[in-house]
Design a protein around this motif. Structure first.
Motif, PDB file in Angstrom:
ATOM      1  N   SER B  90      -4.745  -4.861  -5.023  1.00  0.00           N
ATOM      2  CA  SER B  90      -5.473  -3.430  -5.511  1.00  0.00           C
ATOM      3  C   SER B  90      -6.142  -2.547  -4.431  1.00  0.00           C
ATOM      4  O   SER B  90      -6.086  -1.405  -4.459  1.00  0.00           O
ATOM      5  CB  SER B  90      -6.631  -3.888  -6.338  1.00  0.00           C
ATOM      6  OG  SER B  90      -7.493  -3.038  -6.777  1.00  0.00           O
ATOM      7  N   LEU B  91      -6.494  -3.199  -3.344  1.00  0.00           N
ATOM      8  CA  LEU B  91      -6.975  -2.518  -2.181  1.00  0.00           C
ATOM      9  C   LEU B  91      -5.894  -1.736  -1.547  1.00  0.00           C
ATOM     10  O   LEU B  91      -6.260  -0.539  -0.877  1.00  0.00           O
ATOM     11  CB  LEU B  91      -7.531  -3.520  -1.194  1.00  0.00           C
ATOM     12  CG  LEU B  91      -8.867  -3.794  -1.024  1.00  0.00           C
ATOM     13  CD1 LEU B  91      -9.524  -4.621  -0.168  1.00  0.00           C
ATOM     14  CD2 LEU B  91     -10.087  -2.843  -1.442  1.00  0.00           C
ATOM     15  N   SER B  92      -4.753  -2.053  -1.604  1.00  0.00           N
ATOM     16  CA  SER B  92      -3.512  -1.494  -0.859  1.00  0.00           C
ATOM     17  C   SER B  92      -3.614   0.279  -1.203  1.00  0.00           C
ATOM     18  O   SER B  92      -3.304   0.861  -0.426  1.00  0.00           O
ATOM     19  CB  SER B  92      -2.242  -2.152  -1.302  1.00  0.00           C
ATOM     20  OG  SER B  92      -1.836  -1.859  -2.412  1.00  0.00           O
ATOM     21  N   ILE B  93      -4.028   0.312  -2.517  1.00  0.00           N
ATOM     22  CA  ILE B  93      -3.951   1.850  -2.870  1.00  0.00           C
ATOM     23  C   ILE B  93      -4.986   2.634  -2.144  1.00  0.00           C
ATOM     24  O   ILE B  93      -4.623   3.690  -2.084  1.00  0.00           O
ATOM     25  CB  ILE B  93      -3.959   2.073  -4.233  1.00  0.00           C
ATOM     26  CG1 ILE B  93      -3.891   0.730  -5.095  1.00  0.00           C
ATOM     27  CG2 ILE B  93      -3.521   3.175  -4.837  1.00  0.00           C
ATOM     28  CD1 ILE B  93      -4.420   0.810  -6.612  1.00  0.00           C
ATOM     29  N   LEU B  95      -5.873   2.056   1.032  1.00  0.00           N
ATOM     30  CA  LEU B  95      -6.145   2.000   2.219  1.00  0.00           C
ATOM     31  C   LEU B  95      -4.878   2.805   2.814  1.00  0.00           C
ATOM     32  O   LEU B  95      -4.209   2.231   4.074  1.00  0.00           O
ATOM     33  CB  LEU B  95      -5.852   0.534   2.697  1.00  0.00           C
ATOM     34  CG  LEU B  95      -6.985  -0.651   2.582  1.00  0.00           C
ATOM     35  CD1 LEU B  95      -6.727  -1.873   2.880  1.00  0.00           C
ATOM     36  CD2 LEU B  95      -8.174   0.013   3.673  1.00  0.00           C
ATOM     37  N   LYS B  96      -4.261   3.676   2.072  1.00  0.00           N
ATOM     38  CA  LYS B  96      -3.349   4.621   2.508  1.00  0.00           C
ATOM     39  C   LYS B  96      -3.612   5.222   3.951  1.00  0.00           C
ATOM     40  O   LYS B  96      -4.869   5.177   4.189  1.00  0.00           O
ATOM     41  CB  LYS B  96      -3.144   5.836   1.762  1.00  0.00           C
ATOM     42  CG  LYS B  96      -2.315   5.412   0.574  1.00  0.00           C
ATOM     43  CD  LYS B  96      -1.869   6.691  -0.287  1.00  0.00           C
ATOM     44  CE  LYS B  96      -0.879   6.307  -1.599  1.00  0.00           C
ATOM     45  NZ  LYS B  96      -1.051   6.997  -2.513  1.00  0.00           N
ATOM     46  N   ASP B  97      -2.817   5.435   4.767  1.00  0.00           N
ATOM     47  CA  ASP B  97      -3.091   6.184   6.137  1.00  0.00           C
ATOM     48  C   ASP B  97      -3.599   5.084   7.009  1.00  0.00           C
ATOM     49  O   ASP B  97      -3.958   5.503   8.294  1.00  0.00           O
ATOM     50  CB  ASP B  97      -4.010   7.364   5.878  1.00  0.00           C
ATOM     51  CG  ASP B  97      -3.694   8.413   4.952  1.00  0.00           C
ATOM     52  OD1 ASP B  97      -2.570   8.505   4.570  1.00  0.00           O
ATOM     53  OD2 ASP B  97      -4.846   8.689   4.284  1.00  0.00           O
ATOM     54  N   VAL B  98      -3.940   3.837   6.735  1.00  0.00           N
ATOM     55  CA  VAL B  98      -4.276   2.975   7.817  1.00  0.00           C
ATOM     56  C   VAL B  98      -3.133   2.432   8.582  1.00  0.00           C
ATOM     57  O   VAL B  98      -1.916   2.201   8.022  1.00  0.00           O
ATOM     58  CB  VAL B  98      -5.145   1.743   7.097  1.00  0.00           C
ATOM     59  CG1 VAL B  98      -5.416   0.756   8.067  1.00  0.00           C
ATOM     60  CG2 VAL B  98      -6.419   2.082   6.572  1.00  0.00           C
ATOM     61  N   LYS B 100      -0.270   0.211  10.169  1.00  0.00           N
ATOM     62  CA  LYS B 100       0.078  -0.921  10.125  1.00  0.00           C
ATOM     63  C   LYS B 100      -0.543  -2.285  10.894  1.00  0.00           C
ATOM     64  O   LYS B 100      -0.776  -3.252  10.347  1.00  0.00           O
ATOM     65  CB  LYS B 100       1.557  -1.162  10.128  1.00  0.00           C
ATOM     66  CG  LYS B 100       2.054  -1.210   8.752  1.00  0.00           C
ATOM     67  CD  LYS B 100       3.501  -1.861   8.325  1.00  0.00           C
ATOM     68  CE  LYS B 100       3.417  -2.381   6.965  1.00  0.00           C
ATOM     69  NZ  LYS B 100       4.676  -1.996   6.140  1.00  0.00           N
ATOM     70  N   LEU B 103      -3.922  -3.891   9.471  1.00  0.00           N
ATOM     71  CA  LEU B 103      -3.792  -4.605   8.149  1.00  0.00           C
ATOM     72  C   LEU B 103      -3.872  -6.198   8.310  1.00  0.00           C
ATOM     73  O   LEU B 103      -4.671  -6.371   7.373  1.00  0.00           O
ATOM     74  CB  LEU B 103      -2.449  -4.445   7.325  1.00  0.00           C
ATOM     75  CG  LEU B 103      -2.419  -2.888   6.973  1.00  0.00           C
ATOM     76  CD1 LEU B 103      -0.831  -2.518   6.318  1.00  0.00           C
ATOM     77  CD2 LEU B 103      -3.388  -2.409   6.000  1.00  0.00           C
ATOM     78  N   GLU B 234      -6.689  10.082  -8.929  1.00  0.00           N
ATOM     79  CA  GLU B 234      -6.408   9.787  -7.449  1.00  0.00           C
ATOM     80  C   GLU B 234      -7.764   9.335  -6.743  1.00  0.00           C
ATOM     81  O   GLU B 234      -8.550   9.819  -6.888  1.00  0.00           O
ATOM     82  CB  GLU B 234      -5.851  11.058  -6.940  1.00  0.00           C
ATOM     83  CG  GLU B 234      -4.361  11.395  -7.286  1.00  0.00           C
ATOM     84  CD  GLU B 234      -3.573  10.375  -6.730  1.00  0.00           C
ATOM     85  OE1 GLU B 234      -3.751   9.847  -5.434  1.00  0.00           O
ATOM     86  OE2 GLU B 234      -2.627  10.027  -7.380  1.00  0.00           O
ATOM     87  N   ASN B 235      -7.306   8.269  -5.677  1.00  0.00           N
ATOM     88  CA  ASN B 235      -8.586   7.910  -4.997  1.00  0.00           C
ATOM     89  C   ASN B 235      -8.592   8.492  -3.470  1.00  0.00           C
ATOM     90  O   ASN B 235      -7.380   8.602  -3.045  1.00  0.00           O
ATOM     91  CB  ASN B 235      -8.473   6.514  -4.693  1.00  0.00           C
ATOM     92  CG  ASN B 235      -8.816   5.588  -5.807  1.00  0.00           C
ATOM     93  OD1 ASN B 235     -10.028   5.786  -6.269  1.00  0.00           O
ATOM     94  ND2 ASN B 235      -8.112   4.826  -6.503  1.00  0.00           N
TER      95      ASN B 235
END
Lengths: 100, 235
Positions: B90-93, B95-98, B100, B103, B234-235
């Motif tokens: 769920s968090l992966s959505i 954490l865009k732009d983070v 790799k 992670l 959208e988040n």
């Protein structure tokens, strides 16, 4: 004293790998809208479950303090939107209930 | 340090406060119980550093005292913590732009509590914010463990119990304000509570599976029921 290192490493790995895998595989992926919605619902469903579970699994002497704490925190947060205040009020109330 | 970084760290510190407040007493209780189970200070500290999962650490103490084998304890831990997979998915959505390489560090710090704080954060998640929440929470967990091992006896148990309720209180305090902005989340939570009570009362699933199955069924029902007339935000 017995060493628990192998147990600790084993428990650590089975805890860490499931925490890591979705981040590595899902971050920056284009997801199907239904799947995305499913994932967006998880904060609501998992928190609801953890709260209900906290009440269901509490021992008989902790049942009332737990319930009072959760209910008060929810009410205070709903009206005040202050997380720390809600938690402190809940702790104080449970402390009073435990000691009655 | 630039201003924005400072602000993010400050916001993260404030967001971490309730988690820190809730973790300290629970970790103190763990340290104390671990000492009473005859486990060394070093091993007790490593439990909190390498496993960093409250419920499974307490479960491990129970199972160790009951003479259960390490393999069975590890399997039980896996089942109990598999729910975090749903949480990081769920968090992966968010954490865009983070980058790799960050992670694995972020993943280490994801618990029920930090996940709740991070996922209900109003603004976009930034790395300094996430790391402040995760690191402070983790530090309080590890520090509490050592405090409990070394001086747990002097903290009255009624105070420990009421402080540990703080974690549940935090879940409620994060969840309830959401109902104001979106009515459907209230219905989703009620639906989830009913689903989980049903699952729990059947006694069919061991601890861990009941949580995972509850999350899957209620989130899926949510998609079926609430997805029809709502756009995915959208988040």
């Amino acid at each position: 004293m017995k060493s628990y290192l192998p147990l600790i490493i084993g428990m650590g790995l089975v805890t860490y790998i499931p925490r890591l895998a979705p981040l590595l595989f899902l971050t920056n992926k284009e997801l199907n809208p239904k799947l995305k919605q499913f994932l967006q619902f998880i904060p609501y469903t998992s928190l609801s479950i953890l709260i209900v579970r906290g009440v269901l699994t509490s021992t008989s002497d902790m049942l009332l303090p737990t319930f009072v704490g959760i209910a008060l925190a929810g009410i205070v947060a709903y009206f005040k939107s202050n997380l720390v205040l809600s938690v402190l009020v809940a702790i104080a109330a449970s402390f009073v209930v435990i000691n009655i | 340090m630039d201003m924005e970084l400072k602000t993010k760290i400050k916001e993260g510190t404030i967001a971490a406060l309730p988690v820190v407040l809730g973790y300290l007493p629970v970790a103190i209780a763990f340290g104390l119980l671990s000492k009473n189970s005859g486990i060394s200070l070093g091993d007790t500290g490593m439990f909190s550093m390498f496993v960093y999962a409250g419920a499974s650490q307490f479960m491990a103490l129970d199972l160790i005292n009951a003479g259960v084998s390490a393999g069975s304890i590890i399997l039980a831990t896996f089942l109990l913590n598999l729910r975090h997979m749903m949480m990081t998915a769920s968090l992966s959505i968010k954490l865009k732009d983070v980058k790799k390489p960050l992670l694995p560090t972020i993943a280490y710090g994801v618990t029920d509590e930090t996940f709740s704080v991070l996922s209900f954060n109003k603004e976009k998640l930034t790395v300094p914010f996430v790391l402040s929440v995760n690191i402070l929470s983790n530090l309080s967990w590890v520090a509490g463990t050592f405090i409990g091992y070394l001086m747990g006896e002097i903290i009255p148990s009624s105070l420990q119990s009421s402080l540990s309720i703080g974690l549940y209180a935090m879940f409620a305090a994060l969840l309830f304000p959401q109902f104001k902005t979106e009515k459907s989340t209230l219905y989703l939570s009620i639906l989830t509570a009913i689903v989980y009570i049903l699952i729990y009362s059947t006694n069919l699933f061991t601890s861990g599976w009941d949580i995972i199955i509850g999350i899957i069924i209620s989130s899926a029902l949510g998609v079926i029921i609430f997805n029809r007339n709502e756009e995915v935000k959208e988040n």
